[in-house]
Design a protein around this motif. Sequence first.
Motif: not given
Length: 389
Positions: A311-312, A322, A324-325, A336, A338, A351, A353, A362, A364
């Motif tokens: 996550s980033w 936020i 995820l991959r 990717t 969202s 965030p 995990l 997740v 946040y």
Amino acid sequence: MISASQLAVPCEPGSALPNLTLNEDGTQAILSWVQRNSEGVSSLMISEFVMKSGWTQPEEVVSGDTWFVNWADFPSVSVLDDGTRAVHWLDKISADTYAYGIKVSIKKKDGIWSEPVIPHSDISPAEHGFLAMRSLGDRFYLTWLDGRETLSGKPMTLRATTIDADGTVAEDYLLDDSVCDCCPVDALVSEDEAVVFYRDRDHLGVRDIAWLKDPRISTTSDDSGLIHEDNWILPGCPVNGPAVAGNPDQWATAWYTEADRIDDSEGGAGAVLLRESGKDARDDQVYRLDRGNPLGRVDIISLRDGSYVVSWLEKSGASAEILLRHWVPGSEPGETISIGITKASRESGFPKLILVENLLMVAYTAFDENGTSMIKIWADSLLIFSTRK
């Protein structure tokens, strides 16, 4: 089975700084967060997610009006094999802005929280924080950024110690005498090994992601190295540390960089990178994950099949997504995804995990229309990664 959705949370409006860990057998997620009242008193709260019944009644572990509450340096929970738990938070040492220390309280299973202990022997008015606290099975492993040398003009240091289940603190010791000043630290441990991950700082101002095996814990070797030679030269700290998942022999690291050799876009927007390392690494290629405008603030977990989820945060206008991959080593990272929107400012934090049984969560910090912070948790039974490529 829970499909991709927002879980109800036990947190009041105004809550922030969520963190996640697992209980002793990995069947429950433990959520911690900070709640502040109108008088400026901060409380460290925890609740557990039980798969069949949801969240337990929130518990206030400790509160105070002298805490150092920071968007990037926030409380955590760790659990030993017998269910003994430790929580940590930060308390001011003096009135100076960045003069604070770490406090840890321990609770035996079905017991009460202990009086706090301080893991660092130094209590000078300097920064002691960005703690990574992990379970060695029968005792806690702690590693943190320690600013005791900065008062005499020297660099920030990386130090470590252990705390027994009864609260006995071992003498702390030096791991690295020159590291980045305020980037979060991460660690992977087993019963006889500890690998620490952090942003290094050499004499030329290069601040790349480094790793080392703690020689006082690791019985196999005391190796160290860089995750990748980004050669990011920076006069200050980017407040963007690494996140790691796996085990001490095989791990994946996600990190943020603005090194020219990595990101040659106009304006140097930065990049989020991913790589597997360790003696059993299956794929040591470096992969770029972001869409071109990342804030970083990465996290990563490993799944039971040996793949990873990262996550980033990525800027999207005045907000941040936020993202995820999913990554299977040996192949390109997946699509990717969202999963939420928050502020692009620092107050949105990092965030976090966790995987509890087959449920990916997740946590946040988000904000309502009045700007009041709230904690959100997105959850999915991993179906999202089996249906998207």
